[in-house]
Design a protein around this motif. Structure first.
Motif, PDB file in Angstrom:
ATOM      1  N   LEU A  50       0.995  -1.159   0.097  1.00  0.00           N
ATOM      2  CA  LEU A  50      -0.145   0.187  -0.144  1.00  0.00           C
ATOM      3  C   LEU A  50       0.725   1.304  -0.001  1.00  0.00           C
ATOM      4  O   LEU A  50       0.827   2.173  -0.776  1.00  0.00           O
ATOM      5  CB  LEU A  50      -0.659   0.155   1.358  1.00  0.00           C
ATOM      6  CG  LEU A  50      -2.102  -0.870   1.029  1.00  0.00           C
ATOM      7  CD1 LEU A  50      -2.754  -1.118   2.631  1.00  0.00           C
ATOM      8  CD2 LEU A  50      -3.343  -0.256   0.439  1.00  0.00           C
ATOM      9  N   PHE A  53       4.135   0.219  -3.222  1.00  0.00           N
ATOM     10  CA  PHE A  53       3.721   0.021  -4.664  1.00  0.00           C
ATOM     11  C   PHE A  53       2.503   0.860  -4.876  1.00  0.00           C
ATOM     12  O   PHE A  53       2.389   1.273  -6.077  1.00  0.00           O
ATOM     13  CB  PHE A  53       3.317  -1.382  -4.789  1.00  0.00           C
ATOM     14  CG  PHE A  53       4.744  -2.485  -4.783  1.00  0.00           C
ATOM     15  CD1 PHE A  53       6.085  -1.741  -4.442  1.00  0.00           C
ATOM     16  CD2 PHE A  53       4.551  -3.801  -4.642  1.00  0.00           C
ATOM     17  CE1 PHE A  53       7.214  -2.521  -4.599  1.00  0.00           C
ATOM     18  CE2 PHE A  53       5.794  -4.270  -4.664  1.00  0.00           C
ATOM     19  CZ  PHE A  53       6.809  -3.855  -4.721  1.00  0.00           C
ATOM     20  N   MET A  54       1.580   0.891  -4.064  1.00  0.00           N
ATOM     21  CA  MET A  54       0.353   1.869  -4.540  1.00  0.00           C
ATOM     22  C   MET A  54       0.454   3.306  -4.177  1.00  0.00           C
ATOM     23  O   MET A  54      -0.473   3.884  -4.399  1.00  0.00           O
ATOM     24  CB  MET A  54      -0.644   1.306  -3.648  1.00  0.00           C
ATOM     25  CG  MET A  54      -1.448  -0.211  -3.998  1.00  0.00           C
ATOM     26  SD  MET A  54      -2.743  -0.880  -3.044  1.00  0.00           S
ATOM     27  CE  MET A  54      -4.111  -0.483  -3.939  1.00  0.00           C
ATOM     28  N   ASP A  55       1.669   3.581  -3.832  1.00  0.00           N
ATOM     29  CA  ASP A  55       2.186   5.106  -3.791  1.00  0.00           C
ATOM     30  C   ASP A  55       1.395   5.868  -2.621  1.00  0.00           C
ATOM     31  O   ASP A  55       1.152   6.973  -2.819  1.00  0.00           O
ATOM     32  CB  ASP A  55       2.042   5.744  -5.029  1.00  0.00           C
ATOM     33  CG  ASP A  55       3.059   6.746  -5.101  1.00  0.00           C
ATOM     34  OD1 ASP A  55       3.999   6.907  -4.184  1.00  0.00           O
ATOM     35  OD2 ASP A  55       2.881   7.472  -6.021  1.00  0.00           O
ATOM     36  N   MET A  56       0.924   5.331  -1.398  1.00  0.00           N
ATOM     37  CA  MET A  56      -0.045   6.054  -0.540  1.00  0.00           C
ATOM     38  C   MET A  56       1.049   6.951   0.001  1.00  0.00           C
ATOM     39  O   MET A  56       0.547   8.044   0.554  1.00  0.00           O
ATOM     40  CB  MET A  56      -0.564   5.069   0.567  1.00  0.00           C
ATOM     41  CG  MET A  56      -1.597   4.360   0.216  1.00  0.00           C
ATOM     42  SD  MET A  56      -3.171   5.549  -0.565  1.00  0.00           S
ATOM     43  CE  MET A  56      -3.732   4.595  -1.847  1.00  0.00           C
ATOM     44  N   GLU A  59       0.497  10.312  -1.924  1.00  0.00           N
ATOM     45  CA  GLU A  59      -0.891  10.684  -1.743  1.00  0.00           C
ATOM     46  C   GLU A  59      -1.356  11.623  -0.659  1.00  0.00           C
ATOM     47  O   GLU A  59      -0.760  11.779   0.365  1.00  0.00           O
ATOM     48  CB  GLU A  59      -1.912   9.674  -1.816  1.00  0.00           C
ATOM     49  CG  GLU A  59      -1.577   8.512  -2.815  1.00  0.00           C
ATOM     50  CD  GLU A  59      -2.397   8.880  -4.159  1.00  0.00           C
ATOM     51  OE1 GLU A  59      -2.585  10.108  -4.271  1.00  0.00           O
ATOM     52  OE2 GLU A  59      -2.311   8.214  -5.166  1.00  0.00           O
ATOM     53  N   MET A  63      -6.948  10.346  -0.838  1.00  0.00           N
ATOM     54  CA  MET A  63      -6.897   8.995  -1.274  1.00  0.00           C
ATOM     55  C   MET A  63      -6.518   8.191  -0.163  1.00  0.00           C
ATOM     56  O   MET A  63      -7.046   6.995  -0.177  1.00  0.00           O
ATOM     57  CB  MET A  63      -5.560   9.366  -2.326  1.00  0.00           C
ATOM     58  CG  MET A  63      -5.788  10.143  -3.386  1.00  0.00           C
ATOM     59  SD  MET A  63      -7.101   9.566  -4.453  1.00  0.00           S
ATOM     60  CE  MET A  63      -6.995  11.035  -5.743  1.00  0.00           C
TER      61      MET A  63
END
Lengths: 92, 210
Positions: A50, A53-56, A59, A63
């Motif tokens: 998260l 890789f999901m670039d939280m 954010e 988001m």
């Protein structure tokens, strides 16, 4: 190699180490703690996916809130269902 | 140079539109997570009600297939993340390569999963099939859960591979420095990975070492 690529490769390495730890822990005589350790290590992997890789990490609040809300509701659901089954045998 | 993406109503700024795209994807992924949450809730209920039976049924799983597939999927997630990084860094060729690598690893996952299903079919462990001879009623319940969970996951994986391939084929997506399409497709792929990260201890590790 850019810093971003290197960071992602290091995260992947950490994920592989966590996978090895998860597998190893499953064979240890840990008793009742075994499933907890398995899920804590899975949560560690999920956190890395998260955040990096999901670039939280990059954010904004909106988001993160949208993502966190889904996880929170799943936790509520699992806690409430767990509370139901765990307390059924109690004398009423 | 990346071509300018078209603005759609009600947006007047590309930045706001991109933010809405990403938020829409995250909300959709939230609903997907809830869908799989139901499966995890069933697994938890089965385990709380029949702890010993659950461990015994899980010990019949092909642990090494599951472990290898976890490593394959985590690596494919790395490829999806690298594709986003490459697109943002202005390397469309590397973005394409990373996306196709993620697709290839998705195919490898399906191959390993297919082999696992085949072995289980030969053992008669898949409920509902002509040769099925699943042991106890609980074992049948567990195998139903296993087939529903991994089947639903595989469907999502196939959908994700199609999306990754579309992003890889679209030149405008690869050349987009904001990585809107690639970024959102990668988010979907990471969710497929996240679900498997929790399916692995739920289905495979509960009975490991028994």
């Amino acid at each position: 190699m850019t810093a971003g690529v290197l960071r992602l490769l290091l995260v992947w390495l950490a994920l592989m180490l966590l996978l090895a730890a998860t597998l190893g822990a499953a064979f240890l005589p840990l008793g009742a703690a075994k499933p907890w350790i398995g899920y804590v290590l899975a949560a560690g992997k999920a956190g890395l996916i998260l955040w990096f890789f999901m670039d939280m990490r990059g954010e904004g609040g909106l988001m993160r809130l949208a993502t966190g809300a889904a996880l929170l509701w799943i936790l509520f659901m699992l806690c409430l269902i767990g509370a139901d089954y765990l307390t059924r045998a109690m004398p009423g | 140079m990346a071509e300018q993406r078209a603005l759609h109503e009600p947006f007047h700024e590309a930045e706001r539109q991109e933010e809405a795209d990403r938020l829409g994807m995250l909300v959709f992924l939230g609903s997907e997570a809830m869908l799989f949450g139901g499966i995890f809730a069933v697994a938890m209920a089965l385990r709380l009600l029949h702890p010993q039976d659950y461990i015994a049924a899980s010990s019949q799983m092909k642990l090494w297939h599951g472990t290898l597939n976890t490593a394959v999927l985590l690596t494919s997630s790395l490829m999806a993340a690298l594709a986003v990084e490459a697109a943002r860094g202005g390397s469309p060729r590397w973005a394409g390569r990373a996306l196709w690598s993620a697709v290839a690893l998705g195919l490898l996952f399906l191959g390993i999963k297919g082999h696992e299903y085949w072995l289980e079919y030969r053992e008669g462990a898949i409920p509902g099939l002509a040769n099925a001879h699943v042991g106890s009623a609980f074992e049948q319940l567990f195998m139903n859960l296993y087939c529903a969970a991994t089947g639903l996951h595989a469907l999502h994986l196939i959908g994700g591979m199609v999306l990754l391939a579309i992003a890889a084929l679209k030149r405008s997506a690869r050349e987009d420095r904001q990585a809107v399409l690639i970024g959102n497709v990668a988010l979907y792929w990471h969710l497929v990975d996240l679900v498997w990260v929790f399916l692995y201890p739920t289905l495979y590790l509960a009975g490991a070492g028994q």
